[in-house]
Design an enzyme around this catalytic site. Structure first.
Site, short mmCIF file in Angstrom:
data_model
loop_
_atom_site.label_atom_id
_atom_site.label_comp_id
_atom_site.label_asym_id
_atom_site.label_seq_id
_atom_site.Cartn_x
_atom_site.Cartn_y
_atom_site.Cartn_z
N CYS A 1 -62.37 5.81 -5.83
CA CYS A 1 -62.66 4.78 -6.82
C CYS A 1 -63.54 5.31 -7.95
O CYS A 1 -64.61 5.87 -7.69
CB CYS A 1 -63.35 3.59 -6.15
SG CYS A 1 -63.74 2.26 -7.31
N ASP B 1 -56.09 -11.94 -11.78
CA ASP B 1 -55.23 -12.17 -10.63
C ASP B 1 -56.03 -11.84 -9.37
O ASP B 1 -57.24 -11.57 -9.43
CB ASP B 1 -53.94 -11.34 -10.71
CG ASP B 1 -54.17 -9.85 -10.51
OD1 ASP B 1 -55.34 -9.40 -10.50
OD2 ASP B 1 -53.17 -9.13 -10.34
N CYS C 1 -58.85 -0.45 -4.73
CA CYS C 1 -59.75 -1.46 -4.16
C CYS C 1 -58.92 -2.55 -3.48
O CYS C 1 -58.98 -3.73 -3.84
CB CYS C 1 -60.62 -2.05 -5.28
SG CYS C 1 -61.99 -3.05 -4.68
N CYS D 1 -70.86 0.57 -7.98
CA CYS D 1 -70.31 -0.59 -7.25
C CYS D 1 -71.40 -1.27 -6.42
O CYS D 1 -72.03 -0.65 -5.55
CB CYS D 1 -69.17 -0.14 -6.34
SG CYS D 1 -68.51 -1.45 -5.30
N CYS E 1 -62.39 3.82 -1.18
CA CYS E 1 -63.61 3.93 -1.98
C CYS E 1 -63.87 5.36 -2.46
O CYS E 1 -64.45 5.56 -3.53
CB CYS E 1 -64.80 3.40 -1.20
SG CYS E 1 -64.70 1.63 -0.84
N TYR F 1 -52.47 -17.44 -15.99
CA TYR F 1 -52.42 -15.99 -15.74
C TYR F 1 -51.30 -15.34 -16.54
O TYR F 1 -51.50 -14.33 -17.24
CB TYR F 1 -52.24 -15.68 -14.25
CG TYR F 1 -51.77 -14.27 -14.07
CD1 TYR F 1 -52.67 -13.22 -14.20
CD2 TYR F 1 -50.42 -13.97 -13.86
CE1 TYR F 1 -52.25 -11.90 -14.11
CE2 TYR F 1 -49.99 -12.66 -13.78
CZ TYR F 1 -50.90 -11.63 -13.91
OH TYR F 1 -50.48 -10.32 -13.85
N GLU G 1 -43.67 -10.20 -15.62
CA GLU G 1 -44.67 -11.07 -15.00
C GLU G 1 -44.00 -12.16 -14.16
O GLU G 1 -44.50 -12.53 -13.09
CB GLU G 1 -45.57 -11.69 -16.07
CG GLU G 1 -46.50 -10.70 -16.75
CD GLU G 1 -47.46 -10.03 -15.79
OE1 GLU G 1 -47.74 -10.59 -14.72
OE2 GLU G 1 -47.95 -8.93 -16.11
#
Length: 286
Positions: free
Chosen positions: A198, A133, A188, A204, A195, A115, A32
């Site tokens: 997805c 995030d 995305c 959506c 899309c 975060y 991270e």
């Protein structure tokens, strides 16, 4: 939507080393720190070498700062390496060499914000902690709210949005958090969302609204060429490559603008990323 994202993630998740079985919470914490504003492709080889060399917080804490900065290499933003070094010392000294599993305790450590703390709790310990995030915010903005993008961060609202999507049990919630993040990173995306690939397309809200364009405020895109960040990087390159302290002339040679170069060198000294010896030469901090 969460069920669809979770099923997709289990089948399509990228094979990243910090996601593999056996990765400790320390390994997740290191990833991270490294992934902040740095692409996965650049982080992966550095993370692998880092964990082989310093598999525990105490191992890193015992290393000289100069070696830590050399190992950080070209990841950029080397202050992250200093903060990680300081965090390792705090974990080794105050937490029995074990990364805490509590968000608030993690946030008290050097360089760890909301975060990162939540990511460690979720991905390092498999606990339920909403992780937000840029990628997650974009997925939620589109799939839940029907907006083209998320706009400026709204910490409490963003956390509440993600919390509402997570299942109740720890393990599934942590995996769903990873899935939402992965979906925003590889499907995305901000500029060219795929899309058709997805898993949440049928539910959506953005798709149902005809994919309206985002018209709200945007963060300005920061350039790199000619910035202080570029100059600092060039100066750090010289220091990392040297086996002994270097002269001022060696640093002067990397950038023509003396005023900018001197300013950047001063900030490196102030940030603890460089030091000046009694003879006037410069080196990474001992």
């Amino acid at each position: 939507m969460p069920d669809r994202v979770l099923e997709w993630f289990r089948a399509e998740a990228r094979d990243l080393p910090w996601r593999r079985p056996g990765t400790t919470a320390w390994g997740v914490l290191v990833s991270e720190f490294m992934l902040q504003q740095t692409p996965v492709a650049r982080v992966e080889p550095v993370w692998v070498a880092w964990m082989a060399r310093w598999p525990t917080p105490s191992a890193l804490a015992a290393a000289p700062r100069a070696e830590v900065l050399r190992a950080w290499g070209k990841l950029g933003y080397p202050r992250r390496a200093v903060r990680l070094h300081e965090t390792a010392a705090a974990i080794a000294g105050s937490h029995d060499d074990t990364v805490p599993a509590d968000v608030h305790v993690l946030e008290s450590l050097p360089g760890i914000g909301s975060y990162t703390a939540r990511a460690v709790v979720a991905f390092g310990y498999g606990l339920r902690a909403p992780v937000v995030d840029t990628n997650v915010r974009r997925v939620v903005a589109r799939a839940v709210h029907g907006a083209g993008d998320a706009g400026p961060a709204r910490t409490a609202t963003d956390l509440a949005d993600v919390d509402a999507l997570l299942p109740a049990d720890d393990g599934t919630a942590a995996e769903t958090s990873a899935g939402l993040m992965e979906l925003g990173a590889v499907v995305c995306t901000a500029r060219a969302p795929r899309c058709g690939a997805c898993p949440a397309r049928e539910v959506c809200a953005w798709q149902a609204a005809g994919r309206p364009a985002y018209a709200g405020p945007r963060r300005p895109v920061q350039g790199f060429a000619g910035t202080d960040r570029q100059v600092r990087g060039k100066l750090m390159d010289v220091l990392r490559a040297a086996d002994e302290p270097v002269s001022r002339g060696a640093l002067d040679a990397v950038w023509a603008d003396a005023a900018q170069r001197d300013r950047c060198l001063l900030t490196l000294l102030e940030d603890g990323l460089a030091e000046q010896h009694a003879d006037g030469r410069f080196a990474l901090p001992a």
